[in-house]
Design a protein around this motif. Sequence first.
Motif, PDB file in Angstrom:
ATOM      1  N   PHE A  51      27.977  19.103 -30.859  1.00 45.98           N
ATOM      2  CA  PHE A  51      26.534  19.704 -30.320  1.00 45.98           C
ATOM      3  C   PHE A  51      25.848  20.402 -30.763  1.00 45.98           C
ATOM      4  CE2 PHE A  51      24.287  21.327 -26.420  1.00 45.98           C
ATOM      5  CZ  PHE A  51      23.690  20.125 -26.203  1.00 45.98           C
ATOM      6  N   ALA A  52      26.728  22.260 -30.863  1.00 49.08           N
ATOM      7  CA  ALA A  52      25.692  23.137 -31.173  1.00 49.08           C
ATOM      8  C   ALA A  52      25.003  22.835 -32.889  1.00 49.08           C
ATOM      9  CB  ALA A  52      27.252  24.352 -31.730  1.00 49.08           C
ATOM     10  N   LEU A  53      26.509  22.631 -33.253  1.00 50.61           N
ATOM     11  CA  LEU A  53      24.928  21.427 -34.920  1.00 50.61           C
ATOM     12  C   LEU A  53      24.423  20.888 -34.219  1.00 50.61           C
ATOM     13  CD1 LEU A  53      25.567  22.050 -37.981  1.00 50.61           C
ATOM     14  CD2 LEU A  53      27.222  19.777 -37.992  1.00 50.61           C
ATOM     15  N   ILE A  54      23.975  19.611 -33.639  1.00 51.60           N
ATOM     16  CA  ILE A  54      22.980  19.085 -33.162  1.00 51.60           C
ATOM     17  C   ILE A  54      22.171  18.991 -32.916  1.00 51.60           C
ATOM     18  CG2 ILE A  54      22.102  16.883 -31.659  1.00 51.60           C
ATOM     19  CD1 ILE A  54      25.162  15.856 -32.669  1.00 51.60           C
ATOM     20  N   ALA A  55      22.340  19.981 -32.133  1.00 44.91           N
ATOM     21  CA  ALA A  55      21.236  20.876 -31.220  1.00 44.91           C
ATOM     22  C   ALA A  55      20.208  22.287 -32.034  1.00 44.91           C
ATOM     23  CB  ALA A  55      21.875  22.090 -29.690  1.00 44.91           C
ATOM     24  N   GLY A 107      16.586  21.516 -32.613  1.00 44.54           N
ATOM     25  CA  GLY A 107      15.632  23.093 -32.349  1.00 44.54           C
ATOM     26  C   GLY A 107      14.402  23.171 -33.945  1.00 44.54           C
ATOM     27  N   SER A 108      15.510  22.692 -35.079  1.00 50.45           N
ATOM     28  CA  SER A 108      14.327  23.040 -36.003  1.00 50.45           C
ATOM     29  C   SER A 108      13.656  21.692 -37.085  1.00 50.45           C
ATOM     30  CB  SER A 108      15.468  23.551 -37.791  1.00 50.45           C
ATOM     31  OG  SER A 108      15.782  21.823 -37.436  1.00 50.45           O
ATOM     32  N   ASN A 109      13.209  21.362 -35.346  1.00 50.09           N
ATOM     33  CA  ASN A 109      12.485  19.514 -35.375  1.00 50.09           C
ATOM     34  C   ASN A 109      12.715  18.799 -36.853  1.00 50.09           C
ATOM     35  OD1 ASN A 109      10.528  20.636 -33.063  1.00 50.09           O
ATOM     36  ND2 ASN A 109       9.462  22.154 -34.448  1.00 50.09           N
ATOM     37  N   ALA A 110      13.943  18.524 -37.051  1.00 48.36           N
ATOM     38  CA  ALA A 110      14.340  17.160 -37.467  1.00 48.36           C
ATOM     39  C   ALA A 110      14.004  16.544 -37.268  1.00 48.36           C
ATOM     40  CB  ALA A 110      15.705  18.125 -38.187  1.00 48.36           C
ATOM     41  N   SER A 111      14.146  14.694 -37.641  1.00 45.79           N
ATOM     42  CA  SER A 111      13.689  14.115 -37.493  1.00 45.79           C
ATOM     43  C   SER A 111      15.554  13.727 -36.454  1.00 45.79           C
ATOM     44  CB  SER A 111      13.494  12.801 -38.163  1.00 45.79           C
ATOM     45  OG  SER A 111      14.732  12.922 -39.642  1.00 45.79           O
ATOM     46  N   ALA A 112      15.123  12.575 -35.731  1.00 47.22           N
ATOM     47  CA  ALA A 112      16.209  11.418 -35.588  1.00 47.22           C
ATOM     48  C   ALA A 112      17.668  11.146 -36.319  1.00 47.22           C
ATOM     49  CB  ALA A 112      15.697  10.528 -34.049  1.00 47.22           C
ATOM     50  N   ARG A 113      16.889  10.838 -37.326  1.00 47.26           N
ATOM     51  CA  ARG A 113      17.782  10.664 -38.416  1.00 47.26           C
ATOM     52  C   ARG A 113      18.511  11.210 -39.072  1.00 47.26           C
ATOM     53  NH1 ARG A 113      17.862   8.934 -44.190  1.00 47.26           N
ATOM     54  NH2 ARG A 113      19.170   7.531 -44.412  1.00 47.26           N
ATOM     55  N   TYR A 150      21.776   9.312 -29.977  1.00 52.25           N
ATOM     56  CA  TYR A 150      21.122   9.846 -31.440  1.00 52.25           C
ATOM     57  C   TYR A 150      21.368   8.493 -32.581  1.00 52.25           C
ATOM     58  CZ  TYR A 150      18.872  13.801 -30.839  1.00 52.25           C
ATOM     59  OH  TYR A 150      18.948  14.875 -30.448  1.00 52.25           O
ATOM     60  N   LEU A 151      22.530   7.858 -32.046  1.00 51.51           N
ATOM     61  CA  LEU A 151      23.270   6.523 -32.790  1.00 51.51           C
ATOM     62  C   LEU A 151      23.100   5.349 -32.182  1.00 51.51           C
ATOM     63  CD1 LEU A 151      27.121   7.311 -33.808  1.00 51.51           C
ATOM     64  CD2 LEU A 151      25.283   7.599 -35.431  1.00 51.51           C
ATOM     65  N   LEU A 152      22.347   5.364 -30.858  1.00 53.94           N
ATOM     66  CA  LEU A 152      21.834   5.180 -29.579  1.00 53.94           C
ATOM     67  C   LEU A 152      19.991   4.253 -29.752  1.00 53.94           C
ATOM     68  CD1 LEU A 152      24.547   4.621 -27.057  1.00 53.94           C
ATOM     69  CD2 LEU A 152      24.286   2.881 -28.880  1.00 53.94           C
ATOM     70  N   GLY A 153      19.747   4.738 -30.367  1.00 58.13           N
ATOM     71  CA  GLY A 153      18.836   5.377 -30.607  1.00 58.13           C
ATOM     72  C   GLY A 153      17.838   6.397 -30.486  1.00 58.13           C
ATOM     73  N   VAL A 210      15.876   9.924 -29.340  1.00 61.14           N
ATOM     74  CA  VAL A 210      15.010  10.814 -30.760  1.00 61.14           C
ATOM     75  C   VAL A 210      14.923  11.704 -30.347  1.00 61.14           C
ATOM     76  CG1 VAL A 210      13.522   8.562 -31.160  1.00 61.14           C
ATOM     77  CG2 VAL A 210      12.586   9.445 -29.545  1.00 61.14           C
ATOM     78  N   GLU A 211      14.935  12.325 -28.574  1.00 60.06           N
ATOM     79  CA  GLU A 211      14.754  13.559 -28.193  1.00 60.06           C
ATOM     80  C   GLU A 211      17.081  13.955 -27.837  1.00 60.06           C
ATOM     81  OE1 GLU A 211      12.890  13.533 -25.097  1.00 60.06           O
ATOM     82  OE2 GLU A 211      10.904  12.647 -26.276  1.00 60.06           O
ATOM     83  N   LEU A 212      16.690  15.294 -27.826  1.00 58.30           N
ATOM     84  CA  LEU A 212      17.642  16.238 -27.671  1.00 58.30           C
ATOM     85  C   LEU A 212      18.327  15.635 -25.760  1.00 58.30           C
ATOM     86  CD1 LEU A 212      19.907  17.794 -28.603  1.00 58.30           C
ATOM     87  CD2 LEU A 212      17.943  20.405 -27.821  1.00 58.30           C
ATOM     88  N   TRP A 213      17.585  15.508 -24.801  1.00 57.67           N
ATOM     89  CA  TRP A 213      18.521  16.472 -23.815  1.00 57.67           C
ATOM     90  C   TRP A 213      19.209  14.878 -23.824  1.00 57.67           C
ATOM     91  CZ3 TRP A 213      18.241  12.226 -19.907  1.00 57.67           C
ATOM     92  CH2 TRP A 213      16.909  10.970 -20.511  1.00 57.67           C
ATOM     93  N   PRO A 214      19.152  13.995 -24.167  1.00 57.21           N
ATOM     94  CA  PRO A 214      20.216  12.968 -23.290  1.00 57.21           C
ATOM     95  C   PRO A 214      21.488  13.554 -24.134  1.00 57.21           C
ATOM     96  CG  PRO A 214      18.310  11.549 -24.142  1.00 57.21           C
ATOM     97  CD  PRO A 214      18.349  12.835 -24.713  1.00 57.21           C
TER      98      PRO A 214
END
Length: 228
Positions: free
Chosen positions: A28-32, A36-42, A165-168, A170-174
């Motif tokens: 989660f820390a890695l994903i967050a 935070g750097s505004n990378a794409s969901a992919r 993210y695997l389920l689609g 595009v934001e961090l909150w889920p």
Amino acid sequence: MDHSHRDIAGGWLRPAVFGAMDGLVSNFALIAGVAGSNASARTIAITGLAGLAGGAFSMAAGEYTSVASQAELAQAEVEVERRELVRAPEAELRELAELYIARGLDEELAYEVATQLSRDPDQALEIHAREELGVDPHDLPSPWLAAGSSFLAFAIGAVLPLLPYLLGAVELWPALVLTMVGLFAAGAVVSRVTGRPWWFGGSRQLLLGGAAGGLTYLLGMAIGHGIG
């Protein structure tokens, strides 16, 4: 009255708990941080998959090496005891008797107990190993069990923040919500084994995981803005 105890020496609890918590928090820390750097969901999804695979294999390898080294050291010391029982049985008998004397037995009774226990070489070895080394030569932790439980637990923990993210998503909150629920639930489950209150175990893991994720998100923002 008969009573039972929880398994505290099976070799699976520590790596499984550590693996699950580490998987949840680190991925989660890695994903967050990447989010935070505004990378794409992919990009975030690929990063999370890489974190899951790399972390799980790293945890398994580390646990295997650690537990195998500990078991090999214990076996080496047990072999020292085995040789001493053959080379100097009287000295080993006296050493065992002195241990019982130190625990409060009368000298005569201590020597009688030590003599009877030393009649069977295998029993004598087991008793010396337990008394002097604190290990059971027939029940050493399994490095394969530690590695396998650590790998599976890390992977299960690491997939939770990645799943949205695997389920689609595009934001961090889920991912945040799922991770916080997972951390609290994992801490509460662990408290059932350790005997601590469920709310204490859950809240502690929630606080630690949330702090790690929040700090990494801020770091990702700072790095992203700096690069941009």
